[in-house]
Motif scaffolding. Structure first.
Motif, PDB file in Angstrom:
ATOM      1  N   PHE A 134       5.332   7.968  12.186  1.00 59.66           N
ATOM      2  CA  PHE A 134       4.969   7.377  10.904  1.00 59.66           C
ATOM      3  C   PHE A 134       5.378   5.911  10.926  1.00 59.66           C
ATOM      4  O   PHE A 134       6.461   5.554  11.406  1.00 59.66           O
ATOM      5  CB  PHE A 134       5.668   8.105   9.754  1.00 59.66           C
ATOM      6  CG  PHE A 134       5.315   7.551   8.408  1.00 59.66           C
ATOM      7  CD1 PHE A 134       4.181   8.002   7.745  1.00 59.66           C
ATOM      8  CD2 PHE A 134       6.107   6.573   7.810  1.00 59.66           C
ATOM      9  CE1 PHE A 134       3.838   7.478   6.494  1.00 59.66           C
ATOM     10  CE2 PHE A 134       5.774   6.052   6.579  1.00 59.66           C
ATOM     11  CZ  PHE A 134       4.632   6.499   5.916  1.00 59.66           C
ATOM     12  N   ASN A 135       4.512   5.059  10.393  1.00 62.48           N
ATOM     13  CA  ASN A 135       4.748   3.619  10.389  1.00 62.48           C
ATOM     14  C   ASN A 135       5.436   3.221   9.082  1.00 62.48           C
ATOM     15  O   ASN A 135       4.822   3.224   8.019  1.00 62.48           O
ATOM     16  CB  ASN A 135       3.399   2.896  10.531  1.00 62.48           C
ATOM     17  CG  ASN A 135       3.551   1.396  10.651  1.00 62.48           C
ATOM     18  OD1 ASN A 135       4.619   0.838  10.425  1.00 62.48           O
ATOM     19  ND2 ASN A 135       2.468   0.728  11.012  1.00 62.48           N
ATOM     20  N   ASP A 136       6.707   2.859   9.158  1.00 62.54           N
ATOM     21  CA  ASP A 136       7.458   2.534   7.953  1.00 62.54           C
ATOM     22  C   ASP A 136       6.927   1.298   7.229  1.00 62.54           C
ATOM     23  O   ASP A 136       7.235   1.094   6.046  1.00 62.54           O
ATOM     24  CB  ASP A 136       8.944   2.346   8.276  1.00 62.54           C
ATOM     25  CG  ASP A 136       9.650   3.669   8.530  1.00 62.54           C
ATOM     26  OD1 ASP A 136       9.306   4.657   7.864  1.00 62.54           O
ATOM     27  OD2 ASP A 136      10.539   3.717   9.406  1.00 62.54           O
ATOM     28  N   ALA A 137       6.127   0.508   7.910  1.00 59.90           N
ATOM     29  CA  ALA A 137       5.567  -0.683   7.272  1.00 59.90           C
ATOM     30  C   ALA A 137       4.582  -0.330   6.162  1.00 59.90           C
ATOM     31  O   ALA A 137       4.270  -1.177   5.316  1.00 59.90           O
ATOM     32  CB  ALA A 137       4.872  -1.564   8.310  1.00 59.90           C
ATOM     33  N   ILE A 138       4.081   0.916   6.140  1.00 64.46           N
ATOM     34  CA  ILE A 138       3.098   1.271   5.103  1.00 64.46           C
ATOM     35  C   ILE A 138       3.757   1.871   3.863  1.00 64.46           C
ATOM     36  O   ILE A 138       3.065   2.195   2.894  1.00 64.46           O
ATOM     37  CB  ILE A 138       2.009   2.220   5.654  1.00 64.46           C
ATOM     38  CG1 ILE A 138       2.569   3.618   5.936  1.00 64.46           C
ATOM     39  CG2 ILE A 138       1.372   1.627   6.897  1.00 64.46           C
ATOM     40  CD1 ILE A 138       1.501   4.632   6.318  1.00 64.46           C
ATOM     41  N   LEU A 139       5.079   2.001   3.874  1.00 65.22           N
ATOM     42  CA  LEU A 139       5.759   2.504   2.679  1.00 65.22           C
ATOM     43  C   LEU A 139       5.535   1.571   1.489  1.00 65.22           C
ATOM     44  O   LEU A 139       5.272   2.034   0.368  1.00 65.22           O
ATOM     45  CB  LEU A 139       7.257   2.651   2.936  1.00 65.22           C
ATOM     46  CG  LEU A 139       7.709   3.773   3.864  1.00 65.22           C
ATOM     47  CD1 LEU A 139       9.216   3.689   4.091  1.00 65.22           C
ATOM     48  CD2 LEU A 139       7.353   5.136   3.293  1.00 65.22           C
ATOM     49  N   LEU A 140       5.635   0.276   1.710  1.00 67.40           N
ATOM     50  CA  LEU A 140       5.516  -0.674   0.603  1.00 67.40           C
ATOM     51  C   LEU A 140       4.117  -0.680  -0.019  1.00 67.40           C
ATOM     52  O   LEU A 140       4.004  -0.543  -1.247  1.00 67.40           O
ATOM     53  CB  LEU A 140       5.922  -2.075   1.063  1.00 67.40           C
ATOM     54  CG  LEU A 140       5.838  -3.185   0.001  1.00 67.40           C
ATOM     55  CD1 LEU A 140       6.658  -2.816  -1.229  1.00 67.40           C
ATOM     56  CD2 LEU A 140       6.303  -4.515   0.585  1.00 67.40           C
ATOM     57  N   PRO A 141       3.036  -0.817   0.764  1.00 66.66           N
ATOM     58  CA  PRO A 141       1.724  -0.761   0.106  1.00 66.66           C
ATOM     59  C   PRO A 141       1.440   0.581  -0.546  1.00 66.66           C
ATOM     60  O   PRO A 141       0.820   0.641  -1.609  1.00 66.66           O
ATOM     61  CB  PRO A 141       0.736  -1.060   1.241  1.00 66.66           C
ATOM     62  CG  PRO A 141       1.489  -0.848   2.500  1.00 66.66           C
ATOM     63  CD  PRO A 141       2.909  -1.168   2.191  1.00 66.66           C
ATOM     64  N   GLY A 142       1.907   1.663   0.051  1.00 63.99           N
ATOM     65  CA  GLY A 142       1.690   2.981  -0.546  1.00 63.99           C
ATOM     66  C   GLY A 142       2.386   3.113  -1.888  1.00 63.99           C
ATOM     67  O   GLY A 142       1.788   3.558  -2.883  1.00 63.99           O
ATOM     68  N   ALA A 143       3.657   2.722  -1.952  1.00 61.17           N
ATOM     69  CA  ALA A 143       4.408   2.809  -3.202  1.00 61.17           C
ATOM     70  C   ALA A 143       3.852   1.852  -4.246  1.00 61.17           C
ATOM     71  O   ALA A 143       3.814   2.170  -5.445  1.00 61.17           O
ATOM     72  CB  ALA A 143       5.884   2.508  -2.943  1.00 61.17           C
ATOM     73  N   THR A 144       3.405   0.686  -3.805  1.00 63.94           N
ATOM     74  CA  THR A 144       2.821  -0.284  -4.737  1.00 63.94           C
ATOM     75  C   THR A 144       1.573   0.279  -5.396  1.00 63.94           C
ATOM     76  O   THR A 144       1.382   0.140  -6.617  1.00 63.94           O
ATOM     77  CB  THR A 144       2.491  -1.589  -4.009  1.00 63.94           C
ATOM     78  OG1 THR A 144       3.686  -2.158  -3.455  1.00 63.94           O
ATOM     79  CG2 THR A 144       1.850  -2.600  -4.950  1.00 63.94           C
ATOM     80  N   LEU A 145       0.728   0.918  -4.604  1.00 60.30           N
ATOM     81  CA  LEU A 145      -0.486   1.495  -5.190  1.00 60.30           C
ATOM     82  C   LEU A 145      -0.154   2.572  -6.208  1.00 60.30           C
ATOM     83  O   LEU A 145      -0.713   2.587  -7.313  1.00 60.30           O
ATOM     84  CB  LEU A 145      -1.389   2.074  -4.103  1.00 60.30           C
ATOM     85  CG  LEU A 145      -2.619   2.819  -4.650  1.00 60.30           C
ATOM     86  CD1 LEU A 145      -3.475   1.911  -5.523  1.00 60.30           C
ATOM     87  CD2 LEU A 145      -3.439   3.434  -3.533  1.00 60.30           C
ATOM     88  N   TRP A 146       0.756   3.487  -5.866  1.00 61.47           N
ATOM     89  CA  TRP A 146       1.091   4.549  -6.815  1.00 61.47           C
ATOM     90  C   TRP A 146       1.667   3.970  -8.109  1.00 61.47           C
ATOM     91  O   TRP A 146       1.313   4.415  -9.209  1.00 61.47           O
ATOM     92  CB  TRP A 146       2.081   5.530  -6.204  1.00 61.47           C
ATOM     93  CG  TRP A 146       1.552   6.553  -5.262  1.00 61.47           C
ATOM     94  CD1 TRP A 146       2.261   7.198  -4.273  1.00 61.47           C
ATOM     95  CD2 TRP A 146       0.230   7.110  -5.198  1.00 61.47           C
ATOM     96  NE1 TRP A 146       1.467   8.089  -3.607  1.00 61.47           N
ATOM     97  CE2 TRP A 146       0.216   8.066  -4.156  1.00 61.47           C
ATOM     98  CE3 TRP A 146      -0.943   6.882  -5.901  1.00 61.47           C
ATOM     99  CZ2 TRP A 146      -0.918   8.810  -3.810  1.00 61.47           C
ATOM    100  CZ3 TRP A 146      -2.088   7.604  -5.562  1.00 61.47           C
ATOM    101  CH2 TRP A 146      -2.072   8.546  -4.538  1.00 61.47           C
ATOM    102  N   ALA A 147       2.530   2.993  -8.003  1.00 63.58           N
ATOM    103  CA  ALA A 147       3.121   2.400  -9.200  1.00 63.58           C
ATOM    104  C   ALA A 147       2.072   1.677 -10.038  1.00 63.58           C
ATOM    105  O   ALA A 147       2.014   1.830 -11.265  1.00 63.58           O
ATOM    106  CB  ALA A 147       4.235   1.436  -8.801  1.00 63.58           C
ATOM    107  N   ALA A 148       1.220   0.897  -9.375  1.00 63.20           N
ATOM    108  CA  ALA A 148       0.182   0.155 -10.093  1.00 63.20           C
ATOM    109  C   ALA A 148      -0.829   1.098 -10.730  1.00 63.20           C
ATOM    110  O   ALA A 148      -1.268   0.886 -11.870  1.00 63.20           O
ATOM    111  CB  ALA A 148      -0.525  -0.802  -9.129  1.00 63.20           C
ATOM    112  N   LEU A 149      -1.190   2.145 -10.001  1.00 63.51           N
ATOM    113  CA  LEU A 149      -2.136   3.122 -10.533  1.00 63.51           C
ATOM    114  C   LEU A 149      -1.548   3.821 -11.760  1.00 63.51           C
ATOM    115  O   LEU A 149      -2.237   4.001 -12.779  1.00 63.51           O
ATOM    116  CB  LEU A 149      -2.482   4.153  -9.459  1.00 63.51           C
ATOM    117  CG  LEU A 149      -3.343   5.343  -9.889  1.00 63.51           C
ATOM    118  CD1 LEU A 149      -4.704   4.875 -10.394  1.00 63.51           C
ATOM    119  CD2 LEU A 149      -3.512   6.323  -8.731  1.00 63.51           C
TER     120      LEU A 149
END
Length: 397
Positions: free
Chosen positions: A372-387
Motif C-alpha cells: 500500500f502506498n502511504d502517499a495516497i492517505l492524504l488525498p483519500g482522507a481529503t476527499l472523504w472529508a470534503a465529500l
C-alpha cells in the motif's frame, strides 16, 4: 457556476488541515499492517478503531461481530455513510518491510489497512471541525475478502438502525497513477459466483484406459468447452469471465484416478449475463462429462452482484474531488474492474457510489509483494472529508 465552483470556498483548507496530522495515520496504517486479522477475527483492529472514534466524540456501535459503526451528529440534516473494510487475507507476506505482518500466513495484501487509515484520518478532521449539518455514519466493515461482511451488516439491521441518504466507499488500485481518483459510471466491478465441480469416472491402470472411464480426459474436454460460453453464449457487447482456477486429480503417471475436482470463478456485470453463466456453465460441464461416460457433480455457489454506481452519487463524489483536490486529481476515464466487491450489497439497498484511488506502480492486489502506498492517505482522507462536508451541508445536491 459549477458545483465545484460553489463548494470550492467552504472546502478550502481541508487538505492542509489533514496534512498536519497525516504522519500519525501513516504510523497507524503501518501498525494495522503489522497486525493483520482474517475475516470476522478482526478483534484487535476493531478495538483500535473504536477507541479512536470514542476519543474523538463519535458514538460507537459494534455490529456483525467485529464491525464498528461510528456516528457523529451535528444538528438536523442529511445522513451520510462512508465505508472502509478492515480484514486481511490468508497470504504469507514477501515484501520485506520493517512493519511486515507479524502473523504468519496472514497479510494486508489488498490495502484494507490503508482504507481504514484513510477513513480514520477524515473522521478526526470532521470531529474536530464539524463543518457540516446532519449525521455522519462511518462503517468499518469486517469480512469483505470472503464476501460476507456487507450482507451480515445489512442482515443485522445496518440501514434500519443507521438510516442514510447515501453511502460511499473506495478501493486503492495498483497500476493507476498515484493519488488520482477514478469514477466509473454504472457497473464498476463485476459480480461473482463460484462453482465446485467434480468429475466421477472409473479408475484403472494407465496402460489400459479402455477398461476405465478417465475423469482427467473428461475434465480436460470440459475446460476446453467452457471457453465457448463467453465466446458464443454471452452478448458480445457484455463482459464476462469464466476461469478455472484449480484442478486436482490423480497422483501417479500410470494410474487413472477415480475423480477430478475443479474450482471455477464466474464474473459478470449485468443480471442478464449472470443468468446466462448460471445456466450455461453447469449445463455444459454436465453434458460434456456425461458424453464421455463420466458423472458430473456441481455445487454452484452464488456470490454477490456487480457494483453498480448510482449516477447522482457518482457525480457528487466527482465534484467533491474536483473542488477539494483539483482537476489533476481526477482521471478522465477508468475502465470497469473485473474484480469483485461486496460493497455491491449496499448499493442494492441505498443510493451511493464506489470510487477508485490510484496506488501507483507496484505489485497487484492479493500479491504477497503488494505494498500500500502511504502517499495516497492524504488525498483519500481529503476527499472523504470534503465529500462529507459538502453532502451534509447541502452544497452538493
Amino acid at each position: 457556476m459549477t458545483i465545484a465552483g460553489r463548494i470550492a470556498a467552504p472546502q478550502g483548507g481541508v487538505r492542509e488541515r489533514i496534512a498536519e496530522s497525516i504522519a500519525e495515520f501513516v504510523a497507524l496504517r503501518q501498525e494495522l499492517h503489522h497486525h493483520p486479522e482474517l475475516a470476522f477475527q478482526e478483534r484487535r483492529t476493531s478495538a483500535r478503531i473504536a477507541a479512536l472514534l470514542e476519543g474523538w466524540g463519535y458514538e460507537v456501535t459494534p455490529l456483525a461481530g467485529t464491525g464498528v459503526i461510528g456516528t457523529l451528529r451535528n444538528g438536523a440534516g442529511r445522513r451520510l455513510a462512508i465505508r472502509a473494510d478492515i480484514d486481511a487475507l490468508p497470504i504469507h507476506e514477501a515484501t520485506g518491510l520493517t512493519f511486515a505482518s507479524a502473523v504468519p500466513g496472514v497479510m494486508h495484501a489488498c490495502g484494507h489497512d490503508g482504507h481504514t487509515a484513510i477513513l480514520l484520518a477524515a473522521a478526526r478532521y470532521l470531529a474536530e471541525t464539524r463543518r457540516f449539518r446532519g449525521t455522519l455514519h462511518l462503517i468499518f466493515q469486517p469480512a469483505e475478502e470472503i464476501g460476507q461482511g456487507a450482507r451480515r451488516l445489512i442482515g443485522e439491521g445496518l440501514f434500519d438502525r443507521f438510516s442514510v441518504d447515501a453511502i460511499f466507499g473506495l478501493h486503492n488500485w495498483p497500476g493507476v497513477e498515484e493519488g488520482r481518483f477514478g469514477f466509473i459510471e454504472g457497473p464498476a466491478m463485476a459480480g461473482i459466483d463460484q462453482v465446485d465441480f467434480r468429475v466421477r469416472g472409473k479408475g484403472g491402470h494407465g496402460a489400459a484406459p479402455h477398461e476405465a472411464v478417465d475423469p482427467v480426459v473428461a475434465a480436460a474436454h470440459a475446460i476446453t468447452a467452457l471457453q465457448s460460453v463467453v465466446a458464443r453464449n454471452v452478448d458480445p457487447l457484455e463482459a464476462a469471465v469464466v476461469t478455472v482456477g484449480a484442478i486436482h486429480g490423480g497422483a501417479a503417471s500410470n494410474v487413472i484416478p477415480d475423480s477430478v475436482e475443479m474450482k471455477l470463478t464466474l464474473r459478470s456485470f449485468s443480471a442478464r449475463t449472470r443468468e446466462v453463466l448460471a445456466a450455461r456453465v453447469p449445463a455444459l460441464l454436465t453434458g460434456v462429462v456425461q458424453a464421455l461416460g463420466a458423472t458430473a457433480y456441481i455445487d454452484y455457489r452464488p456470490g454477490f452482484p456487480a457494483v453498480v454506481n448510482h449516477a447522482a452519487e457518482l457525480r457528487i463524489a466527482r465534484e467533491a474531488a474536483l473542488a477539494a483536490l483539483g482537476e489533476g486529481a481526477v482521471l478522465p476515464t477508468l475502465a470497469p474492474r473485473t474484480a469483485s466487491e461486496d460493497f455491491a450489497w449496499y448499493l442494492q439497498e441505498v443510493p451511493g457510489a464506489f470510487l477508485f484511488l490510484g496506488n501507483g506502480e507496484g505489485a497487484p492486489l492479493h500479491s504477497p509483494e503488494y505494498r500500500f502506498n502511504d502517499a495516497i492517505l492524504l488525498p483519500g482522507a481529503t476527499l472523504w472529508a470534503a465529500l462529507a462536508e459538502a453532502f451534509l451541508s447541502g452544497d452538493i445536491q
